[in-house]
Design a protein around this motif. Structure first.
Motif, mmCIF file in Angstrom:
data_model
loop_
_atom_site.group_PDB
_atom_site.id
_atom_site.type_symbol
_atom_site.label_atom_id
_atom_site.label_comp_id
_atom_site.label_asym_id
_atom_site.label_seq_id
_atom_site.Cartn_x
_atom_site.Cartn_y
_atom_site.Cartn_z
ATOM 1 N N ASP A 1 0.543 -0.894 -0.014
ATOM 2 C CA ASP A 1 -0.202 -0.370 -0.516
ATOM 3 C C ASP A 1 0.825 0.696 0.195
ATOM 4 O O ASP A 1 0.452 2.559 -0.180
ATOM 5 N N VAL A 2 2.275 1.217 0.159
ATOM 6 C CA VAL A 2 2.812 2.208 0.032
ATOM 7 C C VAL A 2 4.395 2.154 -0.357
ATOM 8 O O VAL A 2 5.089 0.694 -1.224
ATOM 9 N N VAL A 3 4.734 3.440 -0.460
ATOM 10 C CA VAL A 3 6.498 2.989 -1.513
ATOM 11 C C VAL A 3 6.737 4.391 -0.494
ATOM 12 O O VAL A 3 6.119 5.372 -0.213
ATOM 13 N N VAL A 4 8.288 3.973 -0.180
ATOM 14 C CA VAL A 4 8.730 5.087 0.715
ATOM 15 C C VAL A 4 9.736 5.570 0.153
ATOM 16 O O VAL A 4 10.674 5.055 -1.076
ATOM 17 N N ALA A 5 10.196 6.898 0.580
ATOM 18 C CA ALA A 5 10.765 8.236 -0.113
ATOM 19 C C ALA A 5 11.149 9.113 0.412
ATOM 20 O O ALA A 5 11.018 8.552 1.578
ATOM 21 N N GLU A 6 11.597 9.453 -0.052
ATOM 22 C CA GLU A 6 12.513 11.143 0.586
ATOM 23 C C GLU A 6 11.111 11.685 1.544
ATOM 24 O O GLU A 6 10.215 11.957 0.956
ATOM 25 N N PRO A 7 11.991 12.594 2.382
ATOM 26 C CA PRO A 7 10.686 13.007 2.737
ATOM 27 C C PRO A 7 10.011 14.294 1.783
ATOM 28 O O PRO A 7 8.818 14.760 2.194
ATOM 29 N N SER A 8 10.972 15.318 0.974
ATOM 30 C CA SER A 8 10.564 15.902 0.379
ATOM 31 C C SER A 8 9.343 15.665 -0.803
ATOM 32 O O SER A 8 9.107 16.616 -0.903
ATOM 33 N N SER A 9 9.292 15.082 -1.148
ATOM 34 C CA SER A 9 8.571 13.992 -1.982
ATOM 35 C C SER A 9 7.013 13.116 -1.122
ATOM 36 O O SER A 9 6.775 11.823 -2.046
ATOM 37 N N ALA A 10 7.457 13.295 0.317
ATOM 38 C CA ALA A 10 6.587 11.877 0.884
ATOM 39 C C ALA A 10 5.094 12.599 1.118
ATOM 40 O O ALA A 10 5.530 14.473 0.679
ATOM 41 N N ALA A 11 4.091 12.085 0.723
ATOM 42 C CA ALA A 11 2.759 12.595 1.422
ATOM 43 C C ALA A 11 2.413 12.340 3.179
ATOM 44 O O ALA A 11 2.116 13.773 3.657
ATOM 45 N N VAL A 12 3.004 12.287 3.073
ATOM 46 C CA VAL A 12 3.439 11.443 4.597
ATOM 47 C C VAL A 12 4.491 11.010 5.548
ATOM 48 O O VAL A 12 4.928 10.040 4.374
ATOM 49 N N VAL A 13 4.235 11.616 6.676
ATOM 50 C CA VAL A 13 5.331 11.028 7.138
ATOM 51 C C VAL A 13 5.053 10.037 8.834
ATOM 52 O O VAL A 13 4.866 10.912 9.420
ATOM 53 N N LEU A 14 6.163 8.349 8.714
ATOM 54 C CA LEU A 14 5.881 8.038 9.561
ATOM 55 C C LEU A 14 6.990 8.005 10.362
ATOM 56 O O LEU A 14 8.180 7.981 10.043
#
Length: 265
Positions: free
Chosen positions: A24-37
């Motif tokens: 359900d998710v794809v890990v990205a850099e914070p600058s391009s992420a919608a949500v931070v875990l």
């Protein structure tokens, strides 16, 4: 079918790969992420990402965070925070919620947590300061109180430290005993819930076992974090929490902001 959701993962250690493998998710850099875990002990990261317009799901309890900074950051970034978005005791809280809904005559609740920790780090016992652990249990006590005794809000909880853990109590109606051991060969995680009514007591015990060699506490933390991602993204700016009676996110009155505005995505 929903497309994979872009998230950033902070401080997850070996859990990062497990989170990244979720379809359900794809890990990205914070600058391009919608949500931070957020699985880090660094609370200063949370206002930073909120202020930058990123929603945050943190495994830290709300009382451990700088709320004034969080408020300002949510306003500046039109963003949403969900605190204690991942902690395995949520399972016990939901069980209590169900019992309280079915039995209105509960007069006392005693929750016993037994966790056997391996040498490898398990979140949060090996990764956050002791005072944050206390905040976790206090947050759990409030959830239990709201579930069974919504008519009264007790005074501040009390903690008594023991050699193998601690006992947290809220008034004379709720106790939360945590027993932590290492390398004893006992099961990795168990909850025993004792509810008392005028007619007697009832006990419910739930044992958790490893999944793919992952400690159940870590597994449940990942599950809780990932379940919160899309609802938090869909929520209005501010702080949200999970209403256990109806199992969706609702506004937390500790941060009622921008109620008349929707997020601009």
């Amino acid at each position: 079918m929903n497309s994979p959701f872009p998230i950033a993962v902070l401080g997850a250690g070996r859990l990062a790969d497990r989170i990244a493998a979720h379809p359900d998710v794809v890990v990205a850099e914070p600058s391009s992420a919608a949500v931070v875990l957020h699985l880090s002990a660094d609370v200063s990261e949370i206002p930073f990402h909120l202020g930058a317009g990123r929603d945050v799901v943190t495994a830290l309890p709300l009382d451990a965070l700088p709320l004034d900074e969080v408020r300002d950051a949510c306003r500046a970034g039109a963003s949403t925070l969900h605190a204690t978005g991942g902690f395995q005791s949520a399972v016990a809280a939901r069980l209590t919620r169900s019992l309280a809904a079915a039995t209105k005559e509960i007069t006392r609740i005693d929750l016993h947590e037994e966790i056997n920790l391996p040498e490898d780090a398990v979140y949060p016992w090996d990764t956050v300061p002791d005072h944050v652990l206390t905040a976790y249990y206090f947050a759990g006590l409030r959830v239990l109180e709201d579930a069974a005794f919504a008519d009264v809000r007790s005074e501040a909880p009390v903690v008594d430290t023991e050699e193998s853990g601690a006992v947290h109590t809220l008034g004379d109606r709720i106790s939360y005993r945590s027993i932590r051991t290492r390398g004893t060969g006992a099961g990795p995680l168990r909850y025993r819930l004792v509810t008392t009514t005028a007619s007697g007591t009832a006990t419910a015990t739930v044992d958790f076992h490893p999944t793919d060699d992952v400690h159940p506490a870590d597994h449940l933390t990942c599950v809780e974090l990932l379940r919160a991602v899309r609802p938090v993204r869909a929520s209005k700016p501010g702080i949200v929490l999970r209403d256990l009676r109806i199992t969706h996110l609702v506004p937390d009155d500790r941060l009622a902001i921008l109620d008349h505005e929707q997020k601009s995505r």
